[in-house]
Design a protein around this motif. Structure first.
Motif, PDB file in Angstrom:
ATOM      1  N   THR A 150      -8.012  -2.955   7.915  1.00 61.83           N
ATOM      2  CA  THR A 150      -9.156  -2.293   6.912  1.00 61.83           C
ATOM      3  C   THR A 150      -9.296  -0.898   8.765  1.00 61.83           C
ATOM      4  O   THR A 150      -9.527  -1.458   9.421  1.00 61.83           O
TER       5      THR A 150
ATOM      6  N   LEU B 227     -11.644  -4.534  15.508  1.00 61.27           N
ATOM      7  CA  LEU B 227     -11.874  -4.024  16.700  1.00 61.27           C
ATOM      8  C   LEU B 227     -13.213  -3.197  16.148  1.00 61.27           C
ATOM      9  O   LEU B 227     -13.858  -3.798  14.954  1.00 61.27           O
ATOM     10  N   GLU B 228     -13.670  -2.664  17.170  1.00 59.55           N
ATOM     11  CA  GLU B 228     -14.248  -1.421  16.895  1.00 59.55           C
ATOM     12  C   GLU B 228     -14.233  -0.043  16.162  1.00 59.55           C
ATOM     13  O   GLU B 228     -15.555   0.139  15.403  1.00 59.55           O
ATOM     14  N   TRP B 229     -12.579  -0.458  15.236  1.00 56.39           N
ATOM     15  CA  TRP B 229     -12.561   0.473  14.533  1.00 56.39           C
ATOM     16  C   TRP B 229     -11.724   0.404  13.535  1.00 56.39           C
ATOM     17  O   TRP B 229     -11.492   0.528  12.547  1.00 56.39           O
ATOM     18  N   GLY B 230     -11.905  -1.106  13.175  1.00 58.30           N
ATOM     19  CA  GLY B 230     -11.266  -1.492  11.788  1.00 58.30           C
ATOM     20  C   GLY B 230     -11.113  -3.855  12.470  1.00 58.30           C
ATOM     21  O   GLY B 230     -11.361  -3.851  13.403  1.00 58.30           O
TER      22      GLY B 230
ATOM     23  N   LYS C 101     -12.622 -14.059  14.834  1.00 57.08           N
ATOM     24  CA  LYS C 101     -13.531 -15.089  14.278  1.00 57.08           C
ATOM     25  C   LYS C 101     -12.794 -16.265  14.225  1.00 57.08           C
ATOM     26  O   LYS C 101     -13.422 -17.192  13.850  1.00 57.08           O
TER      27      LYS C 101
ATOM     28  N   GLN D 256     -12.730   1.772   8.339  1.00 54.69           N
ATOM     29  CA  GLN D 256     -13.499   2.868   8.217  1.00 54.69           C
ATOM     30  C   GLN D 256     -13.757   4.059   8.859  1.00 54.69           C
ATOM     31  O   GLN D 256     -14.220   5.505   8.749  1.00 54.69           O
ATOM     32  N   ASP D 257     -12.195   4.297   9.614  1.00 49.92           N
ATOM     33  CA  ASP D 257     -12.334   4.917  10.542  1.00 49.92           C
ATOM     34  C   ASP D 257     -11.437   6.669  10.843  1.00 49.92           C
ATOM     35  O   ASP D 257     -10.036   6.039  10.333  1.00 49.92           O
TER      36      ASP D 257
ATOM     37  N   GLN E 103      -6.818  -9.127   9.383  1.00 49.19           N
ATOM     38  CA  GLN E 103      -6.766 -11.043   8.980  1.00 49.19           C
ATOM     39  C   GLN E 103      -4.949 -10.778   8.253  1.00 49.19           C
ATOM     40  O   GLN E 103      -4.420  -9.800   7.711  1.00 49.19           O
TER      41      GLN E 103
ATOM     42  N   GLN F 185     -15.089  -8.178   6.305  1.00 46.85           N
ATOM     43  CA  GLN F 185     -15.084  -7.565   7.512  1.00 46.85           C
ATOM     44  C   GLN F 185     -16.288  -6.053   7.790  1.00 46.85           C
ATOM     45  O   GLN F 185     -17.484  -5.402   6.872  1.00 46.85           O
ATOM     46  N   GLU F 186     -16.940  -6.114   9.217  1.00 44.25           N
ATOM     47  CA  GLU F 186     -18.145  -5.812   9.382  1.00 44.25           C
ATOM     48  C   GLU F 186     -18.186  -4.787  10.402  1.00 44.25           C
ATOM     49  O   GLU F 186     -16.770  -5.267  11.620  1.00 44.25           O
ATOM     50  N   TYR F 187     -17.796  -3.929  10.127  1.00 45.34           N
ATOM     51  CA  TYR F 187     -17.787  -2.171  11.576  1.00 45.34           C
ATOM     52  C   TYR F 187     -18.229  -1.895  11.637  1.00 45.34           C
ATOM     53  O   TYR F 187     -19.356  -1.424  12.191  1.00 45.34           O
ATOM     54  N   GLU F 188     -17.720  -2.229  13.538  1.00 46.55           N
ATOM     55  CA  GLU F 188     -19.249  -1.231  14.720  1.00 46.55           C
ATOM     56  C   GLU F 188     -19.198   0.234  14.405  1.00 46.55           C
ATOM     57  O   GLU F 188     -20.670   0.512  13.777  1.00 46.55           O
ATOM     58  N   LEU F 189     -18.161   0.894  13.938  1.00 42.43           N
ATOM     59  CA  LEU F 189     -18.258   1.901  13.944  1.00 42.43           C
ATOM     60  C   LEU F 189     -17.199   2.386  12.290  1.00 42.43           C
ATOM     61  O   LEU F 189     -16.791   2.279  11.835  1.00 42.43           O
ATOM     62  N   ARG F 190     -18.951   3.932  11.666  1.00 42.18           N
ATOM     63  CA  ARG F 190     -17.919   4.457  10.994  1.00 42.18           C
ATOM     64  C   ARG F 190     -17.333   6.119  11.414  1.00 42.18           C
ATOM     65  O   ARG F 190     -18.328   5.936  11.951  1.00 42.18           O
TER      66      ARG F 190
END
Lengths: 198, 219
Positions: free
Chosen positions: B71, B56-59, B45, B73-74, B62, A88-93
């Motif tokens: 998942t 998405l931009e925020w997660g 993908k 990271q926001d 799958q 997974q590659e994130y655009e934003l954190r």
């Protein structure tokens, strides 16, 4: 199937103290001598290091419901072999300084009032927020009683930008209206008649 | 200096029997679980009978035939992430499910190699036991399991490993695991999953955060 339970070695050692072997405290004292190596297996060896690289991967999980980000090496049954799945590659954190859950009280042309609950401390507060802070797509959800998340913190983009920002996001959970429920009942009745249980 | 994680991630995992093609961005737009602009900008993908994967931009989501993973990271979107998955199964209440995991993981870095090794020894002391059995033993992974409270079926698992992403880094993973099968081992339903989300979801977000932050401070 259940997760595998692994006993902590420290607990095992302390339970042996009655048999005369070392107490946990003595063992700890020995370990507190400076130790230059052997703490962890180094998964990032320097070039020329011939120690074996650990096979554990954060893409695998011991637990059934542990995070299982698909690694490049994982194959999914039926998936063409040449498709490699990327992590997974994130655009934003976003790191939150403050987080609230809010409920809208009143809506005025350019602002709305809400009751806020701090997600970390549970403290309650009242606030007035500008309608301009609500995204266009959430405006239709802005109504008395609507619930939302309000966060203030730092947003990190993949390009390296860091931006302090405040965000409002309204909750979206499907709620079935009376017509949809009646329709579901009607379809279920029709299906039951077709099956014709006696 | 207080330790701060380099990476924080939340992962919601559901095990069951799924049709991956039913979880494409377009479905989330039709059910209004995501904003239209979010689904337009979603990066799909792969959409295959065995797997759907989009971000998405925020997660990111799958879905395979037996596992769904969301998942992020926001930190500000953890509540919406919970809502998204709850909403997906509320819209499909008959979907067979058998387990839920709310997972939080971090990578943090310590100031020196000596400190890094000291933590490894704190977790698994080498002298006396392992040094006598292995050549140059090092801690690879430690997992400790606790029970769920209030009689719920499942477990709370914490794992600590050397980080594969950062030099002198440590990875901690907290897995709040709930079983949804009945006593006979049969799958539960999406509706039961939603009940569990409602009962323990928010508490689990806090519980996993507290566990990880406490451990990071004490190691």
């Amino acid at each position: 199937m259940s997760s595998t339970q692994i006993h902590s070695p420290r607990a095992d050692i302390s339970s042996q103290s009655e048999n005369g072997s070392k107490t946990l405290e003595a063992f700890t004292n020995e370990v507190e001598k400076p130790i230059a190596s052997g703490g962890f297996v180094d998964l990032n060896p320097e070039p020329g290091d011939t120690r074996p690289v650990a096979t554990v991967s954060h893409a695998e999980s011991h637990a059934i419901t542990g995070p299982m980000t698909l690694s490049q090496s994982r194959r999914v049954p039926g998936l063409p072999r040449e498709i490699a799945l990327q992590p997974q590659e994130y655009e934003l954190r976003f790191l939150a300084e403050q987080l609230w859950e809010g409920t809208v009280s009143t809506v005025l042309p350019e602002e709305f009032t809400a009751r806020l609950i701090d997600s970390r401390s549970g403290e309650e507060d009242e606030a007035t927020l500008p309608t301009s802070d609500v995204s266009e797509e959430d405006l239709s959800l802005l109504a008395p009683g609507a619930e939302f998340y309000f966060s203030i913190g730092y947003q990190y983009s993949r390009s390296g930008n860091i931006q302090r920002c405040a965000r409002i996001r309204f909750k979206r959970i499907p709620r079935f209206n009376a017509d949809e429920i009646l329709d579901a009942h009607a379809r279920a009745s029709a299906r039951a008649k077709r099956v014709n249980f006696e | 200096m207080p330790r701060e994680p380099k990476v924080r991630e939340l992962a919601i995992v559901v095990r069951g029997v799924f049709n991956p093609l039913g979880f494409q961005p377009s479905w989330f737009e039709r059910t209004k679980l995501l904003r239209p602009a979010e689904t337009e900008r979603a990066k799909l993908k792969i959409a295959h009978a065995s797997i759907v994967d989009f971000s998405l931009e925020w997660g990111g989501l799958q879905v395979t035939t037996d596992r769904l993973v969301f998942t992020t990271q926001d930190e500000g979107m953890e509540g919406p992430a919970l809502d998204l998955i709850t909403g997906a199964f509320r819209a499909s209440p008959a979907t067979p499910v058998n387990a839920l995991g709310i997972n939080r993981n971090i990578h943090f870095v310590v100031e020196s190699e000596a400190e890094w090794h000291a933590i490894g020894h704190k977790l698994v002391p080498k002298e006396g036991l392992w040094a006598g059995l292995l050549e140059a033993p090092g801690t690879l992974s430690v997992t400790v399991q606790g029970k769920q409270k209030e009689g719920r079926k499942g477990s709370f698992n914490i794992r600590v490993e050397p980080s594969a992403k950062f030099k002198h880094g440590i990875y901690i993973d907290a897995n709040d695991h709930f079983e949804i099968r009945d006593k006979a081992g049969n799958n539960g339903t999406g509706e039961e999953l939603c009940d569990i989300f409602k009962a323990v979801g928010k508490n689990s977000l806090q519980k996993t955060k507290t566990a990880i932050d406490t451990l990071m401070e004490k190691l």
